[in-house]
Design an enzyme around this catalytic site. Structure first.
Site, PDB file in Angstrom:
ATOM      1  N   ASN A 104     -12.792 -21.938  44.192  1.00  0.00           N
ATOM      2  CA  ASN A 104     -12.406 -22.965  45.159  1.00  0.00           C
ATOM      3  C   ASN A 104     -13.047 -22.703  46.518  1.00  0.00           C
ATOM      4  O   ASN A 104     -13.205 -21.556  46.925  1.00  0.00           O
ATOM      5  CB  ASN A 104     -10.881 -23.008  45.308  1.00  0.00           C
ATOM      6  CG  ASN A 104     -10.215 -23.343  43.995  1.00  0.00           C
ATOM      7  OD1 ASN A 104     -10.873 -23.845  43.081  1.00  0.00           O
ATOM      8  ND2 ASN A 104      -8.931 -23.075  43.873  1.00  0.00           N
ATOM      9  N   HIS A 121     -18.089 -19.872  44.809  1.00  0.00           N
ATOM     10  CA  HIS A 121     -18.759 -21.155  45.079  1.00  0.00           C
ATOM     11  C   HIS A 121     -18.830 -21.476  46.570  1.00  0.00           C
ATOM     12  O   HIS A 121     -19.060 -22.611  46.951  1.00  0.00           O
ATOM     13  CB  HIS A 121     -18.060 -22.284  44.306  1.00  0.00           C
ATOM     14  CG  HIS A 121     -18.240 -22.173  42.829  1.00  0.00           C
ATOM     15  ND1 HIS A 121     -17.540 -22.917  41.907  1.00  0.00           N
ATOM     16  CD2 HIS A 121     -19.075 -21.388  42.078  1.00  0.00           C
ATOM     17  CE1 HIS A 121     -17.917 -22.593  40.681  1.00  0.00           C
ATOM     18  NE2 HIS A 121     -18.838 -21.663  40.762  1.00  0.00           N
ATOM     19  N   CYS A 170     -29.054 -20.618  63.053  1.00  0.00           N
ATOM     20  CA  CYS A 170     -28.754 -19.219  62.717  1.00  0.00           C
ATOM     21  C   CYS A 170     -28.821 -18.356  63.986  1.00  0.00           C
ATOM     22  O   CYS A 170     -29.826 -18.415  64.713  1.00  0.00           O
ATOM     23  CB  CYS A 170     -29.761 -18.730  61.679  1.00  0.00           C
ATOM     24  SG  CYS A 170     -29.662 -16.956  61.397  1.00  0.00           S
ATOM     25  N   CYS A 173     -32.263 -15.936  63.234  1.00  0.00           N
ATOM     26  CA  CYS A 173     -33.644 -16.454  63.230  1.00  0.00           C
ATOM     27  C   CYS A 173     -33.773 -17.853  63.814  1.00  0.00           C
ATOM     28  O   CYS A 173     -34.877 -18.389  63.881  1.00  0.00           O
ATOM     29  CB  CYS A 173     -34.185 -16.429  61.800  1.00  0.00           C
ATOM     30  SG  CYS A 173     -33.402 -17.670  60.738  1.00  0.00           S
ATOM     31  N   SER A 212     -10.799 -25.027  34.363  1.00  0.00           N
ATOM     32  CA  SER A 212     -11.189 -25.571  33.060  1.00  0.00           C
ATOM     33  C   SER A 212     -12.059 -24.564  32.305  1.00  0.00           C
ATOM     34  O   SER A 212     -12.233 -24.672  31.094  1.00  0.00           O
ATOM     35  CB  SER A 212     -11.938 -26.900  33.241  1.00  0.00           C
ATOM     36  OG  SER A 212     -13.043 -26.702  34.094  1.00  0.00           O
ATOM     37  N   ASN A 236      -2.225 -22.692  32.755  1.00  0.00           N
ATOM     38  CA  ASN A 236      -2.814 -24.025  32.858  1.00  0.00           C
ATOM     39  C   ASN A 236      -1.945 -24.990  32.032  1.00  0.00           C
ATOM     40  O   ASN A 236      -1.639 -24.693  30.878  1.00  0.00           O
ATOM     41  CB  ASN A 236      -4.245 -23.983  32.282  1.00  0.00           C
ATOM     42  CG  ASN A 236      -5.074 -25.188  32.675  1.00  0.00           C
ATOM     43  OD1 ASN A 236      -4.590 -26.318  32.631  1.00  0.00           O
ATOM     44  ND2 ASN A 236      -6.308 -24.954  33.057  1.00  0.00           N
TER      45      ASN A 236
HETATM   46  N1  APR Z   1      -1.644 -25.581  37.857  1.00  0.00           N
HETATM   47  C1  APR Z   1      -2.513 -24.966  37.033  1.00  0.00           C
HETATM   48  N2  APR Z   1      -3.586 -25.605  36.492  1.00  0.00           N
HETATM   49  C2  APR Z   1      -3.760 -26.901  36.769  1.00  0.00           C
HETATM   50  C3  APR Z   1      -2.860 -27.608  37.607  1.00  0.00           C
HETATM   51  C4  APR Z   1      -1.755 -26.889  38.158  1.00  0.00           C
HETATM   52  N3  APR Z   1      -0.884 -27.469  38.963  1.00  0.00           N
HETATM   53  N4  APR Z   1      -3.307 -28.890  37.700  1.00  0.00           N
HETATM   54  C5  APR Z   1      -4.416 -28.972  36.964  1.00  0.00           C
HETATM   55  N5  APR Z   1      -4.701 -27.790  36.388  1.00  0.00           N
HETATM   56  C6  APR Z   1      -5.855 -27.413  35.550  1.00  0.00           C
HETATM   57  C7  APR Z   1      -6.448 -28.540  34.735  1.00  0.00           C
HETATM   58  O1  APR Z   1      -5.770 -28.674  33.495  1.00  0.00           O
HETATM   59  C8  APR Z   1      -7.903 -28.080  34.554  1.00  0.00           C
HETATM   60  O2  APR Z   1      -8.038 -27.281  33.396  1.00  0.00           O
HETATM   61  O3  APR Z   1      -6.902 -27.030  36.433  1.00  0.00           O
HETATM   62  C9  APR Z   1      -8.154 -27.189  35.780  1.00  0.00           C
HETATM   63  C10 APR Z   1      -9.133 -27.764  36.782  1.00  0.00           C
HETATM   64  O4  APR Z   1     -10.403 -27.865  36.208  1.00  0.00           O
HETATM   65  P1  APR Z   1     -11.685 -28.347  37.025  1.00  0.00           P
HETATM   66  O5  APR Z   1     -11.406 -29.616  37.756  1.00  0.00           O
HETATM   67  O6  APR Z   1     -12.835 -28.355  36.074  1.00  0.00           O
HETATM   68  O7  APR Z   1     -11.872 -27.216  38.141  1.00  0.00           O
HETATM   69  P2  APR Z   1     -12.589 -25.790  38.049  1.00  0.00           P
HETATM   70  O8  APR Z   1     -12.344 -25.118  36.778  1.00  0.00           O
HETATM   71  O9  APR Z   1     -12.239 -25.073  39.302  1.00  0.00           O
HETATM   72  O10 APR Z   1     -14.119 -26.220  38.129  1.00  0.00           O
HETATM   73  C11 APR Z   1     -15.070 -25.233  38.356  1.00  0.00           C
HETATM   74  O11 APR Z   1     -16.696 -26.924  38.847  1.00  0.00           O
HETATM   75  O12 APR Z   1     -17.108 -28.937  39.877  1.00  0.00           O
HETATM   76  C12 APR Z   1     -17.291 -27.580  39.946  1.00  0.00           C
HETATM   77  O13 APR Z   1     -17.763 -26.253  41.795  1.00  0.00           O
HETATM   78  C13 APR Z   1     -16.727 -26.975  41.200  1.00  0.00           C
HETATM   79  O14 APR Z   1     -15.574 -24.896  41.508  1.00  0.00           O
HETATM   80  C14 APR Z   1     -15.651 -26.047  40.699  1.00  0.00           C
HETATM   81  C15 APR Z   1     -16.119 -25.719  39.296  1.00  0.00           C
END
Ligand code: APR
Length: 281
Positions: A104, A121, A170, A173, A212, A236
């Site tokens: 995040n 990230h 920067c 530089c 995810s 999750n």
């Molecule tokens: N508590 C726990 N998990 C949750 C909640 C909650 N309240 N709400 C949603 N989720 C879960 C969803 O089920 C999903 O599996 O959080 C996950 C979010 O997935 P993504 O949107 O794909 O986010 P992330 O895994 O952080 O994505 C990774 O992808 O787009 C890029 O750079 C961006 O850092 C990000 C990376």
């Protein structure tokens, strides 16, 4: 699936690392990227999440970039850390948690008081020089003022000038600073990755929270930790590929998980301290 309370003995052993994703901040009113209403539903990530896409948009349609920046920061600035972010910071203070590895960019871990954080990230409040790797952080108030100013800019020239001036130069530089955000296709910041692996090399338990687990290379980290013998706990509400390597699958939101686990850990923590105190006197 077992009851969350059964995890307490494992968590009490310490050496915990957290690997976090957007789901952790969804209860801070920040929509996930891939969920319903997520940013990638409205904005095509091939354009808005790649450096090339965003740069050409900046040159040819700066108004679209302005609208994206304004919408993104309006969401970010209206959110704040939730119970789960504070919970992780508390585990660190109790010496149970070695560090947080986060995908995040919302800065909520630092705002909640975590000090050991690997930001894979980047961070939406930071800018960096691609040459010197110097990172500069601006505060909330500076961003609020910038977004207010940006909203009022209409012409192409004004928008571009406002954004470039805010990013600044920067201090080493004098080259133009860039947002410290890792776009798709870019390599992860090596220092942060190294920090993340250093946590994992000592981890006995890995809490995967709200991710995810489909965005690589970050998504390799839980597999690395698993190979090193750590217990994997996947928190999750939805099923993800990480379920396959998890010793525990917790179908709960991040906040619910901490609301169950923290009071029990606090209770045992203070009981332990009371016993030690009594032994000393
Ligand atoms: N508590 C726990 N998990 C949750 C909640 C909650 N309240 N709400 C949603 N989720 C879960 C969803 O089920 C999903 O599996 O959080 C996950 C979010 O997935 P993504 O949107 O794909 O986010 P992330 O895994 O952080 O994505 C990774 O992808 O787009 C890029 O750079 C961006 O850092 C990000 C990376």
């Amino acid at each position: 699936m077992r009851h969350i309370k059964e995890l307490v003995p494992l968590l009490k052993k310490g050496n915990i690392v957290a690997f976090c994703g957007a789901g952790l901040s969804s209860e801070s009113s920040i929509p996930t990227f891939r969920g319903k209403g997520g940013l990638w539903e409205k904005y095509n990530p091939e354009v808005f999440a790649t450096l090339g896409g965003l740069l050409s948009l900046f040159i040819f349609s700066p108004k679209k970039v302005r609208d994206f920046i304004v919408e993104f920061y309006d969401i970010l600035l209206s959110g704040k850390p939730n119970y789960a972010h504070y919970g992780l910071a508390e585990l660190e203070r109790k010496n149970l948690l070695l560090g947080v590895i986060t995908q995040n960019i919302d800065d909520f871990h630092s705002q909640a008081g975590s000090t050991e954080v690997a930001e894979l990230h980047g961070n939406a409040y930071k800018f960096w020089c691609l040459k010197c790797k110097i990172v500069v952080k601006k505060n909330r108030e500076e961003f609020e003022k910038f977004i207010e100013n940006l909203k009022s800019k209409q012409s192409r020239k004004e928008i571009i000038r406002e954004i470039l001036n805010f990013m600044g130069k920067c201090p080493g530089c004098r080259k133009r600073m860039r947002p410290y955000i890792i776009f798709f296709g870019q390599s992860l910041p090596q220092d942060e990755l190294k920090k993340g692996y250093s946590y994992l090399d000592k981890a006995q338990t890995l809490l995967c929270i709200g991710t995810s687990g489909v965005v690589y290379p970050a998504a390799y980290l839980p597999y690395y930790s698993r190979r090193r013998g750590a217990k994997i706990i996947n928190i999750n509400p939805e099923s993800t590929p990480l379920d396959d390597i998890a010793d525990w699958v917790i179908r709960e939101t991040a906040v619910n998980f901490f609301k169950i686990i923290l009071p029990i850990l606090n209770e045992t923590f203070f009981r332990h301290r009371r016993i030690r105190f009594r032994r000393k006197v």
